[in-house]
Each structure stands twice: as C-alpha cells, then as structure tokens.
Design an enzyme around this catalytic site. Structure first.
Site, mmCIF file in Angstrom:
data_model
loop_
_atom_site.group_PDB
_atom_site.id
_atom_site.type_symbol
_atom_site.label_atom_id
_atom_site.label_comp_id
_atom_site.label_asym_id
_atom_site.label_seq_id
_atom_site.Cartn_x
_atom_site.Cartn_y
_atom_site.Cartn_z
ATOM 1 N N HIS A 232 48.554 50.883 33.736
ATOM 2 C CA HIS A 232 47.932 51.803 34.682
ATOM 3 C C HIS A 232 48.756 51.834 35.961
ATOM 4 C CE1 HIS A 232 46.572 47.866 36.050
ATOM 5 N NE2 HIS A 232 46.322 48.403 37.235
ATOM 6 N N ASP B 167 48.014 52.006 40.241
ATOM 7 C CA ASP B 167 46.903 51.783 41.166
ATOM 8 C C ASP B 167 46.673 53.061 41.974
ATOM 9 O OD1 ASP B 167 46.735 49.226 40.213
ATOM 10 O OD2 ASP B 167 47.780 48.296 41.905
ATOM 11 N N HIS C 140 52.085 49.492 35.585
ATOM 12 C CA HIS C 140 52.199 48.057 35.310
ATOM 13 C C HIS C 140 51.071 47.617 34.370
ATOM 14 C CE1 HIS C 140 49.679 48.599 38.878
ATOM 15 N NE2 HIS C 140 49.096 47.442 38.633
ATOM 16 N N ARG D 257 46.278 32.559 33.751
ATOM 17 C CA ARG D 257 46.897 33.265 34.882
ATOM 18 C C ARG D 257 45.783 33.653 35.845
ATOM 19 N NH1 ARG D 257 51.172 36.791 36.618
ATOM 20 N NH2 ARG D 257 50.298 38.629 37.636
HETATM 21 C C1 GA4 Z 1 43.007 49.962 38.769
HETATM 22 C C2 GA4 Z 1 43.307 49.284 40.117
HETATM 23 C C3 GA4 Z 1 42.138 48.454 40.636
HETATM 24 O O1 GA4 Z 1 42.037 47.253 39.876
HETATM 25 C C4 GA4 Z 1 40.794 49.232 40.526
HETATM 26 C C5 GA4 Z 1 40.564 49.519 39.053
HETATM 27 C C6 GA4 Z 1 39.268 50.218 38.654
HETATM 28 C C7 GA4 Z 1 38.186 49.206 38.255
HETATM 29 O O2 GA4 Z 1 38.478 48.199 37.651
HETATM 30 O O3 GA4 Z 1 37.010 49.487 38.555
HETATM 31 C C8 GA4 Z 1 39.645 51.193 37.520
HETATM 32 C C9 GA4 Z 1 41.208 51.284 37.563
HETATM 33 C C10 GA4 Z 1 41.608 50.592 38.837
HETATM 34 C C11 GA4 Z 1 41.702 52.754 37.528
HETATM 35 C C12 GA4 Z 1 40.954 53.625 36.483
HETATM 36 C C13 GA4 Z 1 39.455 53.270 36.391
HETATM 37 C C14 GA4 Z 1 39.038 52.579 37.664
HETATM 38 C C15 GA4 Z 1 39.192 50.842 36.110
HETATM 39 C C16 GA4 Z 1 39.291 52.151 35.398
HETATM 40 C C17 GA4 Z 1 39.313 52.293 34.086
HETATM 41 C C18 GA4 Z 1 39.681 48.465 41.219
HETATM 42 C C19 GA4 Z 1 40.996 50.621 41.027
HETATM 43 O O4 GA4 Z 1 40.787 51.030 42.156
HETATM 44 O O5 GA4 Z 1 41.429 51.439 39.999
#
Ligand code: GA4
Length: 333
Positions: free
Chosen positions: A205, A207, A262, A272
C-alpha cells in the site's frame, strides 16, 4: 499475541512471485545535521519516496521506553488488549486491517496522536496504572513530531519554497489529523515458516497522509517498491527512522514526489515491532499542488479535494488500491 491455528493460516497471503534484493547502500540516508540535508531529502523523495534519517535528535530512551511498553501491551491477554476497543479504526486490532477484508499476520494498536486521546485509551487498557504507557507514547510522539516538522521544513527549503513552514504548519494545527500506529508481527516460525515463507504481515500500500515516520526494532521485514517495480528489503536499524512520502505530498508536489508503495513480510524467527507516526493535515485542508512549485503553464494533475474527501475514499478502498487514480484529471473515474 496473535494466535493462529494451522488451518487459519490458509486465509493469509504469501509472496511467491518476487525475488527481493537486499540493498544496503542504495537506500538514501539523510544525516539531519549536514548542511546539504535539504538537497538530499528532495532528491530522496524524487527518486525513492523513501529515506532513512540519522542524527535525528529523538532521544534513544524515548524509543526504548516505548518499545518496552508496547511489548508489555502486546503480551497482555487478548481480552485485556481488546479493552482498547476494536480497531474501527482506533483501538486494538489483529489480523484484520481496515474495513474491507484486508488481513495480515499482525496485531496492532491504532491511535489518534493527541495526548487527550492517548490518556483515554491508556486508561481503558491499563485501568489504574495507565501512566507508563501513556507517558511513553506521548513523549515519543512529541519528539517525533518535532522531527517531522524539521524534515518538512527541509523539504520546503530544498524545493526552493519561500515559506519554510508551508508543509509543517499543516501538522501544527490543533485539529490536524495525525495518527499513531504500533504494529506487532509475531514470529511466523510458530507456524513453520520454512514451509510457508513470506507471509504477508502488512500488504502492499501507499500511505495516504503527507509523510509517515517509522521506527522498528531490529527485525527486518519492511520492503519498498522502486520506480521500476522491483521490491527491495530495507535492512532494519532500530536507532534510525524511515520516512515515507504519502499520497498527499505527491499531490502537493504535483507528482514530483511519488508516494512509496511498501509492505511488510513476516517470515522471521523473531517478532517485529514498528511504530509509525502518520502526519496528516486537518480534515478541511485542500490537498492541491503548491502554486509556488508549479512552473509557468503547468497544470495540476489532480482534481481538487479535501483531506476529508480523500479519507472517505481511502476507507472505502482495499489496502493495495491506487486511491489517487480517481482524483487524477485524466482519469475517467
Ligand atoms: C495505511 C496507512 C495507515 O496505517 C492507516 C491505514 C488504514 C487503517 O489501517 O485503518 C487503512 C490503510 C492505511 C489505507 C487503506 C484503508 C485504510 C486500512 C485500509 C484498508 C491508518 C491509514 O491512514 O491508511
């Protein structure tokens, strides 16, 4: 700790199709005390959307204290960890990531980064003794936040933007939407890693925020995707930080910086632990390219949207989706 029976493991994904090359020297390392740091951070964001930071001035005691408090938290019985509330999105989660069916070999705690929220969550988990956890999280966040300001200011300077705080001021707002996540990837040797290598801990994904600041213990697992699509392993370094360019910074630079794809593989013998500070703006903030970065006649590659609108689309998508596509001007979506 996450307990997975053998059949449950079948629902996890594995990586079969990649030959990651470990590259120790290739990842940009930025020494924040160097006078040319501002030029180097820009170069790193353009080429990788990712870099490692040394000489960061975040006290090592804060990093160690939080690591040990986090490990204490993850070793609590499941029921007590669940006192932090289910991760929808804030609280404790295991296996499930986000609301749309993504899973990983992981347990985590996702928090808003403001001290009031941390106090509230610490109280619900630790009842009468929330102080240690609470102060460890708050000390760590306040120090990492200062470093994030510094990095964003170096970026503005390096990009030649007159207003040095053009990015950092977005995090300084009281209502800025910054998050904090602690991820724990239990050892997969428990489930015969030799026969099922490369279990996905956290799937690929980008961020969504401006930048993310990551620190992990000395167990590797993080991989980044290079511009040519090659996945490379990032050697762990518990005394340094790793910075990811997020989707919002990609838009603010009109695509000059690219958010870095990443993922984390959990195929090690040791657990980890990583801690990530996600630097986001206020919900009302318009995510648009900085006018001062646009060359004459250059147009925005993206339709105008607020951080709130982007977040909504983030939470309706799957982890691996390219969420910026629907905001691109040339897109038919
Ligand atoms: C990825 C980055 C951060 O960890 C996060 C994640 C969020 C979550 O875990 O609630 C998301 C992911 C993240 C992007 C797409 C959506 C939302 C899980 C998911 C499948 C907290 C964020 O802001 O986006």
């Amino acid at each position: 700790m996450v307990v997975c029976s053998k059949p449950a493991l079948d629902t996890f994904s594995f990586i079969n199709d990649c030959k990651p090359t470990t590259f120790v020297s290739g990842i940009p390392v930025i020494d924040l005390s160097r006078p040319d740091a501002k030029t180097l951070v820009v170069k790193a964001c353009e080429e990788f959307g990712f870099f490692k930071v040394i000489n960061h001035r975040v006290p090592i005691e804060f990093m160690n204290k939080l690591e040990s408090e986090a490990l204490k938290f993850f070793s609590l019985p499941l029921l007590q960890k669940e006192e932090a509330g289910p991760a929808n999105p804030f609280g404790y989660g295991h296996k499930k990531i986000g609301p749309n069916g993504d899973i990983g070999w992981i347990e985590y705690i996702l928090l808003k980064s403001n001290p009031e929220f941390i106090i509230e969550k610490s109280l619900s988990i630790f009842g009468e003794n929330p102080e240690m956890f609470c102060s460890a999280v708050n000390d760590y966040i306040s120090s990492v936040r200062m470093m994030a300001f510094e990095i964003l200011e170096l970026l503005a300077e390096g990009l030649g933007v007159e207003q040095r705080n053009v990015f950092s001021k977005l995090l300084m707002e009281e209502e800025s939407d910054c998050l904090f996540r602690i991820n724990h990837y239990p050892p997969s040797s428990e489930v015969q890693a030799w026969s099922r290598p490369n279990i996905i801990g956290f799937g690929e994904h980008t961020d969504p925020q401006i930048i993310s600041v990551l620190r992990s213990n000395n167990t590797s697992g993080l991989q980044i995707c290079l511009r040519d699509g090659t996945w490379v392993s990032v050697p762990s370094d518990q005394s340094s930080f790793f910075i990811n360019v997020g989707d919002s910074l990609q838009v603010m630079t009109n695509g000059r910086f690219k958010s870095v794809k990443h993922r984390v593989l959990a195929n090690g013998m040791e657990s980890r632990l990583s801690m990530i500070y996600f630097a986001g703006p206020t919900l009302e903030e318009k995510i648009v390219p900085l006018p001062s970065l646009m060359k004459e006649g250059e147009e925005s590659l993206y339709k105008e949207f607020t951080w709130c609108e982007y977040k909504k689309s983030v939470y309706t998508a799957r982890l691996a989706d390219d969420r910026l596509v629907q905001f691109e001007k040339l897109s038919n979506c």
